[in-house]
Design a protein around this motif. Structure first.
Motif, PDB file in Angstrom:
ATOM      1  N   PHE A 160      -1.138 -17.811  40.404  1.00 52.11           N
ATOM      2  CA  PHE A 160      -1.874 -16.672  39.505  1.00 52.11           C
ATOM      3  C   PHE A 160      -2.650 -16.455  39.847  1.00 52.11           C
ATOM      4  O   PHE A 160      -4.079 -15.808  39.472  1.00 52.11           O
ATOM      5  CB  PHE A 160      -2.171 -17.095  37.633  1.00 52.11           C
ATOM      6  CG  PHE A 160      -0.730 -16.861  37.189  1.00 52.11           C
ATOM      7  CD1 PHE A 160       0.121 -16.413  37.279  1.00 52.11           C
ATOM      8  CD2 PHE A 160      -0.333 -18.401  36.474  1.00 52.11           C
ATOM      9  CE1 PHE A 160       1.328 -16.262  36.374  1.00 52.11           C
ATOM     10  CE2 PHE A 160       0.893 -17.948  35.684  1.00 52.11           C
ATOM     11  CZ  PHE A 160       1.399 -17.249  36.161  1.00 52.11           C
TER      12      PHE A 160
ATOM     13  N   ARG B 185      -3.683 -12.795  40.997  1.00 52.42           N
ATOM     14  CA  ARG B 185      -3.601 -11.798  39.927  1.00 52.42           C
ATOM     15  C   ARG B 185      -5.172 -12.257  39.228  1.00 52.42           C
ATOM     16  O   ARG B 185      -5.658 -11.298  38.926  1.00 52.42           O
ATOM     17  CB  ARG B 185      -2.176 -12.152  38.614  1.00 52.42           C
ATOM     18  CG  ARG B 185      -2.372 -11.562  37.360  1.00 52.42           C
ATOM     19  CD  ARG B 185      -1.522 -12.508  36.427  1.00 52.42           C
ATOM     20  NE  ARG B 185      -0.313 -12.251  37.005  1.00 52.42           N
ATOM     21  CZ  ARG B 185       0.654 -12.147  36.586  1.00 52.42           C
ATOM     22  NH1 ARG B 185       0.260 -12.875  34.653  1.00 52.42           N
ATOM     23  NH2 ARG B 185       2.054 -12.209  36.647  1.00 52.42           N
ATOM     24  N   ARG B 186      -5.348 -13.667  39.299  1.00 51.06           N
ATOM     25  CA  ARG B 186      -7.455 -13.184  39.106  1.00 51.06           C
ATOM     26  C   ARG B 186      -8.255 -12.947  39.181  1.00 51.06           C
ATOM     27  O   ARG B 186      -8.796 -11.987  39.220  1.00 51.06           O
ATOM     28  CB  ARG B 186      -6.552 -15.086  38.329  1.00 51.06           C
ATOM     29  CG  ARG B 186      -6.581 -15.837  37.201  1.00 51.06           C
ATOM     30  CD  ARG B 186      -6.895 -16.667  36.955  1.00 51.06           C
ATOM     31  NE  ARG B 186      -7.390 -18.296  37.834  1.00 51.06           N
ATOM     32  CZ  ARG B 186      -5.979 -18.741  38.469  1.00 51.06           C
ATOM     33  NH1 ARG B 186      -4.658 -18.623  37.978  1.00 51.06           N
ATOM     34  NH2 ARG B 186      -6.446 -19.052  39.175  1.00 51.06           N
TER      35      ARG B 186
ATOM     36  N   ASP C  30      -9.077 -14.836  42.285  1.00 51.56           N
ATOM     37  CA  ASP C  30      -9.855 -15.581  42.626  1.00 51.56           C
ATOM     38  C   ASP C  30      -9.370 -16.159  43.791  1.00 51.56           C
ATOM     39  O   ASP C  30     -10.023 -17.383  43.756  1.00 51.56           O
ATOM     40  CB  ASP C  30     -10.668 -17.285  41.703  1.00 51.56           C
ATOM     41  CG  ASP C  30      -8.955 -17.576  41.412  1.00 51.56           C
ATOM     42  OD1 ASP C  30      -7.824 -17.255  41.000  1.00 51.56           O
ATOM     43  OD2 ASP C  30      -9.578 -18.714  40.678  1.00 51.56           O
TER      44      ASP C  30
END
Length: 254
Positions: A231, A234-235, A237
Protein backbone atom coordinates in the motif's frame (compact mmCIF):
# COMPACT_ATOMS: atom_id res chain seq x y z
CA UNK A 1 -11.12 -22.33 0.11
CA UNK A 2 -11.82 -24.76 2.91
CA UNK A 3 -8.53 -25.47 4.66
CA UNK A 4 -9.94 -28.56 6.41
CA UNK A 5 -11.39 -30.70 3.61
CA UNK A 6 -9.95 -29.59 0.28
CA UNK A 7 -7.82 -31.60 -2.13
CA UNK A 8 -4.87 -29.35 -2.92
CA UNK A 9 -1.99 -29.56 -5.38
CA UNK A 10 1.08 -27.47 -4.53
CA UNK A 11 3.95 -27.76 -7.02
CA UNK A 12 7.23 -26.34 -5.75
CA UNK A 13 6.39 -27.48 -2.21
CA UNK A 14 9.52 -29.41 -1.26
CA UNK A 15 10.89 -26.48 0.77
CA UNK A 16 10.20 -22.93 1.88
CA UNK A 17 6.74 -21.36 1.79
CA UNK A 18 5.25 -24.19 -0.25
CA UNK A 19 6.26 -26.90 2.19
CA UNK A 20 5.32 -24.83 5.24
CA UNK A 21 1.80 -24.30 3.89
CA UNK A 22 1.49 -27.91 2.75
CA UNK A 23 2.29 -29.17 6.26
CA UNK A 24 -0.28 -26.88 7.83
CA UNK A 25 -3.01 -27.66 5.32
CA UNK A 26 -2.48 -31.37 5.79
CA UNK A 27 -2.57 -30.96 9.56
CA UNK A 28 -5.93 -29.19 9.19
CA UNK A 29 -7.35 -32.23 7.39
CA UNK A 30 -6.97 -31.43 3.71
CA UNK A 31 -5.51 -33.88 1.20
CA UNK A 32 -2.27 -32.32 -0.06
CA UNK A 33 -0.31 -33.37 -3.14
CA UNK A 34 3.12 -31.79 -3.38
CA UNK A 35 5.29 -31.52 -6.47
CA UNK A 36 8.96 -30.94 -7.10
CA UNK A 37 11.86 -31.90 -9.33
CA UNK A 38 13.87 -34.11 -6.96
CA UNK A 39 12.40 -37.58 -6.70
CA UNK A 40 14.44 -38.56 -3.65
CA UNK A 41 13.26 -35.49 -1.73
CA UNK A 42 9.65 -36.15 -2.71
CA UNK A 43 9.96 -39.72 -1.48
CA UNK A 44 11.36 -38.56 1.85
CA UNK A 45 8.57 -36.05 2.36
CA UNK A 46 6.02 -38.69 1.43
CA UNK A 47 7.47 -41.11 3.98
CA UNK A 48 7.87 -38.50 6.72
CA UNK A 49 4.59 -36.61 6.36
CA UNK A 50 2.22 -38.78 4.32
CA UNK A 51 1.95 -36.45 1.35
CA UNK A 52 0.98 -37.70 -2.06
CA UNK A 53 3.75 -36.62 -4.40
CA UNK A 54 4.37 -36.06 -8.10
CA UNK A 55 7.51 -35.11 -9.94
CA UNK A 56 7.13 -31.82 -11.81
CA UNK A 57 9.43 -29.24 -13.35
CA UNK A 58 7.41 -26.04 -13.65
CA UNK A 59 9.85 -24.69 -16.25
CA UNK A 60 9.00 -27.61 -18.58
CA UNK A 61 5.62 -27.58 -20.35
CA UNK A 62 5.65 -31.34 -20.96
CA UNK A 63 6.41 -32.03 -17.30
CA UNK A 64 3.47 -29.85 -16.24
CA UNK A 65 1.09 -31.69 -18.57
CA UNK A 66 2.30 -35.10 -17.40
CA UNK A 67 2.09 -34.14 -13.73
CA UNK A 68 -1.40 -32.69 -14.16
CA UNK A 69 -2.62 -35.90 -15.77
CA UNK A 70 -1.10 -37.94 -12.94
CA UNK A 71 -2.63 -35.74 -10.23
CA UNK A 72 -6.10 -35.69 -11.78
CA UNK A 73 -6.10 -39.45 -12.34
CA UNK A 74 -5.25 -40.08 -8.70
CA UNK A 75 -7.33 -37.21 -7.31
CA UNK A 76 -10.39 -36.48 -9.47
CA UNK A 77 -11.79 -34.47 -6.54
CA UNK A 78 -8.96 -31.91 -6.74
CA UNK A 79 -10.44 -28.49 -5.99
CA UNK A 80 -7.44 -26.25 -5.18
CA UNK A 81 -4.36 -25.43 -7.24
CA UNK A 82 -1.61 -23.40 -5.59
CA UNK A 83 0.47 -22.15 -8.52
CA UNK A 84 3.67 -22.03 -6.48
CA UNK A 85 6.45 -21.52 -9.02
CA UNK A 86 9.25 -19.08 -8.39
CA UNK A 87 12.98 -18.40 -8.58
CA UNK A 88 14.81 -15.20 -7.64
CA UNK A 89 18.07 -14.05 -9.19
CA UNK A 90 20.35 -11.07 -8.55
CA UNK A 91 21.05 -9.35 -11.91
CA UNK A 92 23.21 -6.57 -13.32
CA UNK A 93 21.47 -4.83 -16.21
CA UNK A 94 24.45 -2.75 -17.33
CA UNK A 95 25.31 -5.36 -19.97
CA UNK A 96 23.34 -8.34 -21.38
CA UNK A 97 25.72 -10.94 -19.98
CA UNK A 98 24.72 -9.72 -16.51
CA UNK A 99 21.03 -10.35 -16.87
CA UNK A 100 19.69 -11.87 -20.08
CA UNK A 101 19.98 -15.59 -19.27
CA UNK A 102 18.75 -14.97 -15.74
CA UNK A 103 15.80 -12.88 -16.92
CA UNK A 104 14.73 -15.56 -19.37
CA UNK A 105 14.88 -18.23 -16.67
CA UNK A 106 12.92 -16.09 -14.20
CA UNK A 107 10.16 -15.31 -16.69
CA UNK A 108 9.96 -18.95 -17.78
CA UNK A 109 9.57 -20.20 -14.21
CA UNK A 110 7.71 -17.35 -12.52
CA UNK A 111 5.31 -16.30 -15.27
CA UNK A 112 5.01 -19.12 -17.79
CA UNK A 113 5.09 -21.71 -15.01
CA UNK A 114 1.90 -20.49 -13.29
CA UNK A 115 0.22 -19.81 -16.64
CA UNK A 116 0.91 -23.36 -17.80
CA UNK A 117 -0.18 -24.79 -14.45
CA UNK A 118 -3.48 -22.93 -14.62
CA UNK A 119 -3.96 -24.04 -18.21
CA UNK A 120 -3.46 -27.67 -17.19
CA UNK A 121 -6.10 -27.54 -14.44
CA UNK A 122 -8.56 -24.81 -15.48
CA UNK A 123 -11.12 -27.02 -17.20
CA UNK A 124 -11.13 -29.54 -14.36
CA UNK A 125 -11.52 -26.88 -11.68
CA UNK A 126 -14.47 -25.30 -13.47
CA UNK A 127 -16.27 -28.64 -13.24
CA UNK A 128 -16.04 -28.63 -9.44
CA UNK A 129 -18.86 -27.16 -7.38
CA UNK A 130 -16.37 -24.84 -5.71
CA UNK A 131 -12.69 -24.48 -6.54
CA UNK A 132 -9.78 -22.13 -5.94
CA UNK A 133 -6.68 -21.08 -7.84
CA UNK A 134 -4.07 -19.58 -5.53
CA UNK A 135 -1.40 -17.47 -7.22
CA UNK A 136 1.75 -16.30 -5.45
CA UNK A 137 3.08 -12.83 -6.15
CA UNK A 138 5.28 -10.77 -3.79
CA UNK A 139 5.53 -7.45 -2.03
CA UNK A 140 8.17 -6.72 -4.67
CA UNK A 141 5.38 -6.62 -7.25
CA UNK A 142 4.53 -3.24 -5.72
CA UNK A 143 7.90 -1.86 -4.56
CA UNK A 144 11.04 -2.88 -6.51
CA UNK A 145 14.28 -4.27 -5.17
CA UNK A 146 16.96 -2.88 -7.52
CA UNK A 147 19.04 -6.07 -7.44
CA UNK A 148 16.26 -8.34 -8.79
CA UNK A 149 14.55 -6.60 -11.74
CA UNK A 150 13.21 -9.71 -13.46
CA UNK A 151 11.84 -11.16 -10.24
CA UNK A 152 10.04 -7.90 -9.44
CA UNK A 153 8.57 -7.75 -12.93
CA UNK A 154 7.51 -11.39 -12.89
CA UNK A 155 5.61 -10.92 -9.63
CA UNK A 156 3.97 -7.74 -10.92
CA UNK A 157 2.83 -9.81 -13.89
CA UNK A 158 1.38 -12.45 -11.55
CA UNK A 159 -0.52 -9.72 -9.67
CA UNK A 160 -2.13 -8.41 -12.84
CA UNK A 161 -2.74 -11.94 -14.13
CA UNK A 162 -4.56 -12.72 -10.89
CA UNK A 163 -6.66 -9.57 -11.14
CA UNK A 164 -7.55 -10.30 -14.76
CA UNK A 165 -8.43 -13.98 -14.56
CA UNK A 166 -10.46 -13.31 -11.42
CA UNK A 167 -12.66 -11.09 -13.58
CA UNK A 168 -12.87 -13.63 -16.38
CA UNK A 169 -13.67 -16.55 -14.09
CA UNK A 170 -16.28 -14.65 -12.10
CA UNK A 171 -18.97 -16.53 -14.03
CA UNK A 172 -17.57 -19.91 -12.93
CA UNK A 173 -17.20 -21.82 -9.67
CA UNK A 174 -13.48 -20.94 -9.50
CA UNK A 175 -12.15 -18.27 -7.14
CA UNK A 176 -8.75 -16.67 -7.71
CA UNK A 177 -6.83 -15.81 -4.55
CA UNK A 178 -3.48 -14.02 -4.61
CA UNK A 179 -0.97 -14.74 -1.85
CA UNK A 180 1.38 -11.76 -1.45
CA UNK A 181 4.41 -12.66 0.70
CA UNK A 182 6.84 -10.13 2.14
CA UNK A 183 10.50 -11.07 2.45
CA UNK A 184 10.39 -14.47 4.19
CA UNK A 185 13.35 -16.42 5.54
CA UNK A 186 13.79 -19.11 2.91
CA UNK A 187 16.35 -20.29 0.37
CA UNK A 188 14.94 -18.13 -2.44
CA UNK A 189 18.32 -16.35 -2.48
CA UNK A 190 21.60 -17.68 -1.02
CA UNK A 191 21.82 -16.66 2.61
CA UNK A 192 18.28 -15.37 2.73
CA UNK A 193 17.19 -18.00 5.26
CA UNK A 194 19.42 -16.19 7.79
CA UNK A 195 18.20 -12.69 6.88
CA UNK A 196 17.07 -11.18 10.18
CA UNK A 197 15.10 -8.49 8.33
CA UNK A 198 12.91 -11.12 6.67
CA UNK A 199 9.85 -12.64 8.30
CA UNK A 200 10.41 -16.04 9.95
CA UNK A 201 8.95 -18.78 7.77
CA UNK A 202 6.82 -20.38 10.48
CA UNK A 203 5.38 -17.03 11.56
CA UNK A 204 4.48 -16.26 7.95
CA UNK A 205 2.83 -19.63 7.33
CA UNK A 206 0.88 -19.45 10.60
CA UNK A 207 -0.42 -15.97 9.78
CA UNK A 208 -1.40 -17.06 6.28
CA UNK A 209 -3.38 -19.99 7.65
CA UNK A 210 -5.16 -17.68 10.07
CA UNK A 211 -6.08 -15.32 7.24
CA UNK A 212 -7.35 -18.15 5.03
CA UNK A 213 -9.61 -19.27 7.86
CA UNK A 214 -10.82 -15.89 9.12
CA UNK A 215 -11.07 -14.09 5.74
CA UNK A 216 -12.34 -16.84 3.41
CA UNK A 217 -13.68 -14.35 0.84
CA UNK A 218 -10.54 -12.22 0.53
CA UNK A 219 -9.07 -11.83 -2.95
CA UNK A 220 -5.59 -11.16 -1.56
CA UNK A 221 -3.91 -12.85 1.39
CA UNK A 222 -1.84 -10.13 3.01
CA UNK A 223 0.11 -10.71 6.19
CA UNK A 224 0.54 -7.55 8.23
CA UNK A 225 4.21 -7.12 7.32
CA UNK A 226 3.62 -6.93 3.56
CA UNK A 227 1.28 -3.95 3.94
CA UNK A 228 4.27 -1.59 3.96
CA UNK A 229 4.99 -2.51 0.34
CA UNK A 230 1.50 -3.37 -0.90
CA UNK A 231 0.00 0.00 0.00
CA UNK A 232 3.00 2.33 -0.36
CA UNK A 233 1.63 4.07 -3.43
CA UNK A 234 -1.83 4.40 -1.89
CA UNK A 235 -0.40 5.91 1.30
CA UNK A 236 1.76 8.33 -0.68
CA UNK A 237 5.10 7.25 0.79
CA UNK A 238 6.26 5.15 -2.19
CA UNK A 239 9.66 6.93 -2.64
CA UNK A 240 10.48 6.48 1.03
CA UNK A 241 9.55 2.78 0.97
CA UNK A 242 11.59 2.20 -2.20
CA UNK A 243 14.57 3.82 -0.47
CA UNK A 244 14.09 1.69 2.65
CA UNK A 245 13.78 -1.56 0.70
CA UNK A 246 16.95 -0.78 -1.23
CA UNK A 247 19.00 0.41 1.74
CA UNK A 248 20.21 -3.17 2.19
CA UNK A 249 21.59 -5.64 -0.31
CA UNK A 250 19.62 -8.85 -1.17
CA UNK A 251 21.39 -10.74 1.61
CA UNK A 252 20.19 -8.31 4.29
CA UNK A 253 23.52 -6.55 4.85
CA UNK A 254 24.17 -2.82 4.89
Amino acid sequence: MDTTSSTIFIPGATSGIGLALALRLKARGSTVIIGGRRTELLERLRDEHGFDTVRIDTADPASIREAAAEVLTAHPDLDVLVAMAGIMRVEDWHAPEGFLASAEAVVTTNVLGPIRLIAAFAEHLQQRQAATIVTVSSGLAFVPLAATPSYNASKAAIHQLSESIRLQLADTSVRVVELVPPAVRSDLLPGHAENEDAMPLDAFADEVMGLLETQPDADEVLVERVGLLRFAERRGDYPQVVAAVNARDPHGKE
